[in-house]
Design an enzyme around this catalytic site. Structure first.
Site, PDB file in Angstrom:
ATOM      1  N   CYS A  52       0.806  -1.211   0.000  1.00  0.00           N
ATOM      2  CA  CYS A  52       0.000   0.000   0.000  1.00  0.00           C
ATOM      3  C   CYS A  52       0.839   1.260   0.000  1.00  0.00           C
ATOM      4  O   CYS A  52       1.717   1.429   0.826  1.00  0.00           O
ATOM      5  CB  CYS A  52      -0.830   0.086   1.255  1.00  0.00           C
ATOM      6  SG  CYS A  52      -1.611  -1.413   1.708  1.00  0.00           S
ATOM      7  N   GLY A 105       0.099   0.103  -5.448  1.00  0.00           N
ATOM      8  CA  GLY A 105      -0.781  -0.003  -4.281  1.00  0.00           C
ATOM      9  C   GLY A 105      -0.862  -1.345  -3.555  1.00  0.00           C
ATOM     10  O   GLY A 105      -0.076  -2.251  -3.782  1.00  0.00           O
ATOM     11  N   CYS A 106      -1.848  -1.399  -2.664  1.00  0.00           N
ATOM     12  CA  CYS A 106      -2.002  -2.542  -1.764  1.00  0.00           C
ATOM     13  C   CYS A 106      -2.107  -3.858  -2.501  1.00  0.00           C
ATOM     14  O   CYS A 106      -2.915  -4.016  -3.391  1.00  0.00           O
ATOM     15  CB  CYS A 106      -3.287  -2.432  -0.973  1.00  0.00           C
ATOM     16  SG  CYS A 106      -3.612  -0.828  -0.345  1.00  0.00           S
ATOM     17  N   GLY A 107      -1.370  -4.817  -2.055  1.00  0.00           N
ATOM     18  CA  GLY A 107      -1.594  -6.181  -2.515  1.00  0.00           C
ATOM     19  C   GLY A 107      -1.075  -6.462  -3.898  1.00  0.00           C
ATOM     20  O   GLY A 107      -1.163  -7.575  -4.377  1.00  0.00           O
ATOM     21  N   GLN A 108      -0.539  -5.446  -4.555  1.00  0.00           N
ATOM     22  CA  GLN A 108       0.037  -5.692  -5.859  1.00  0.00           C
ATOM     23  C   GLN A 108       1.543  -5.654  -5.683  1.00  0.00           C
ATOM     24  O   GLN A 108       2.103  -4.641  -5.360  1.00  0.00           O
ATOM     25  CB  GLN A 108      -0.411  -4.616  -6.850  1.00  0.00           C
ATOM     26  CG  GLN A 108      -1.917  -4.600  -7.035  1.00  0.00           C
ATOM     27  CD  GLN A 108      -2.355  -3.632  -8.126  1.00  0.00           C
ATOM     28  OE1 GLN A 108      -1.647  -2.705  -8.421  1.00  0.00           O
ATOM     29  NE2 GLN A 108      -3.513  -3.881  -8.692  1.00  0.00           N
TER      30      GLN A 108
END
Lengths: 290, 290
Positions: free
Chosen positions: A117, B116-119
């Site tokens: 994030c 971003g998050c989770g990537q």
């Protein structure tokens, strides 16, 4: 009117179930069956060249890939994509293009790996295009905002039962057009960008909702999608605010029940349905803001 | 005991204020002063070569950079870093090494930009090292968990007032050694990894707490830090669980007040302080799980 049907790439339909059942011990030491969100690795290949690996719930992987390519500036038009084939056996999404997007490796190769994030080199390449954005100018009424929050509450309810992660929605007035959840809210944004591209939706009449915080990357993506109003259940960061100011995006946060805060674009809001003020300002704490 | 003082790189002290005051309109159309979290871009240069840009609150940028380099496998030992100089004027962190970490560009260059998050493409390079991890085997009591949650609640209170983002903590028994918040929880993890490296803390006696979800990346990082117990206020994803099972990490989620769920390592928990069961199982909903 013999209109040509709109172009669509050939796409697999490899969406996965949202949740899985597992057993956990609760604080009584008793077994409980609970639902957890799926999370899978999906490596994107463009014309057989590896781009990157996303972690996703995998519910609408083809739209996610399409929106990711669009939001990263790798593609500009739907016609550049011939097929998107997602195969979970090999955790791969194979994108075949029309051959017009050469040079993406050089463009992306400028920087390197990033993570989780709020960490994004994406930022730099996005800023190149950011300042060219022109958003439509609208006025919004408080009663419309309340109507939309009511509609969204019903969606949130469904998705919370299925194992709440991060949710994003495309809305028009008080109507929720599409609602997506994923393990990362950026995946949810990208999936909605893919949907917009597939269906030829333009942003100017739309409203974007997210359960997550309004960070710079979130604001930049929504502005890129041409959407002039961004609504969130959460707060914002300083740079999220700066980006919204720079591009003239109307931004409303902490929107839940009858409460909200207008962080940017105050002149765009008509206060036509003020609730009874049960919490006089002096007595309020700011605990959950930010 | 003429022990040589432990090695420390030369580091700037360029920590920023956590929050900023802005004015927003509330649902009454009235101006309110609120606190928002800072968010700044920080580009890391290694020996004058650009690595990537992180988005961060910038409270402890030197430790963040150090922990990021460690968690990405770019450095392995503190001695490889001579100086870390953070200059906000140019949004840059200049890292000077001892010259022993050549080849990182080639290693990281294998994949490209993520967001971003989770990537995270991080994932792939982390997995190379993941299976070699051996975590210490401990038993934990329910009363220790409750004591720690009490200690953490006080920290959460402080940080919530300053504009809540994502929080992570290093703990030992019921004591909170360090608590960090940042705009991305991965920044918070990395900052704590930097602190551990600087202070020579080894993970085996520690507990890691996070307010965020237990995704694969979070589990992998904590296991890499050698910490055998991961505690979260939130839930988990399927791959987070798989990673914990693979490496034998004890994982407790939904930990708040007297409630928690043991997702992995059930045999490690001694139930010595079961609370009164006010909510019989049959009546419970699973709305907030996942």
């Amino acid at each position: 009117m013999n209109a040509k049907p709109p172009y669509r790439p050939r796409m697999s339909q490899s969406g996965l179930e949202a949740t899985h059942r597992i057993l956990a011990l609760d604080e009584q030491g008793a077994e409980r069956e609970i639902h957890i969100a799926g999370e899978r690795a999906l490596t994107i290949y463009i014309d057989k060249v590896e781009l990157l690996t996303l972690m996703t719930m995998g519910r609408r992987p083809e739209e996610l890939v399409l929106g990711y390519l669009l939001n990263q500036g790798i593609i500009e038009r739907l016609e550049q994509v011939r097929t998107i084939q997602v195969e979970w056996d090999v955790e791969a999404a194979a994108v075949v293009t029309d051959g017009s997007i050469e040079g993406w490796q050089e463009r992306l190769g400028r920087k390197t790996v990033t993570t989780g994030c709020g960490q994004g080199t994406v930022f730099a390449s996005m800023m190149d295009r950011f300042d060219a954005i022109q958003l439509a100018s609208h006025r919004y009424t408080q009663s419309m905002i309340y109507g939309l929050l009511d509609s969204l509450a019903r969606h949130n309810e469904i998705y919370r039962q299925a194992g709440a992660v991060h949710g994003c929605a495309l809305c028009r007035g008080t109507e929720v057009i599409d609602f997506v959840e994923d393990v990362g809210r950026h995946n949810a944004v990208d999936t909605l960008a893919g949907r917009m591209l597939l269906d030829g939706l333009t942003g100017e009449e739309l409203i974007f909702y997210t359960t997550g915080r309004l960070t710079s990357e979130m604001v930049i993506k929504v502005a890129q999608m041409g959407i002039p109003l961004l609504l969130s259940r959460s707060g914002l960061t300083q740079m999220g605010l700066e980006m919204a100011q720079r591009v003239g995006l109307t931004m409303i946060g902490r929107a839940k029940g009858k409460h909200f805060l207008v962080f940017n674009g105050q002149q765009a809001i008509e206060f036509d349905q003020r609730p009874e003020d049960r919490h006089p300002r002096a007595g309020r704490t700011h605990r959950e803001e930010g």
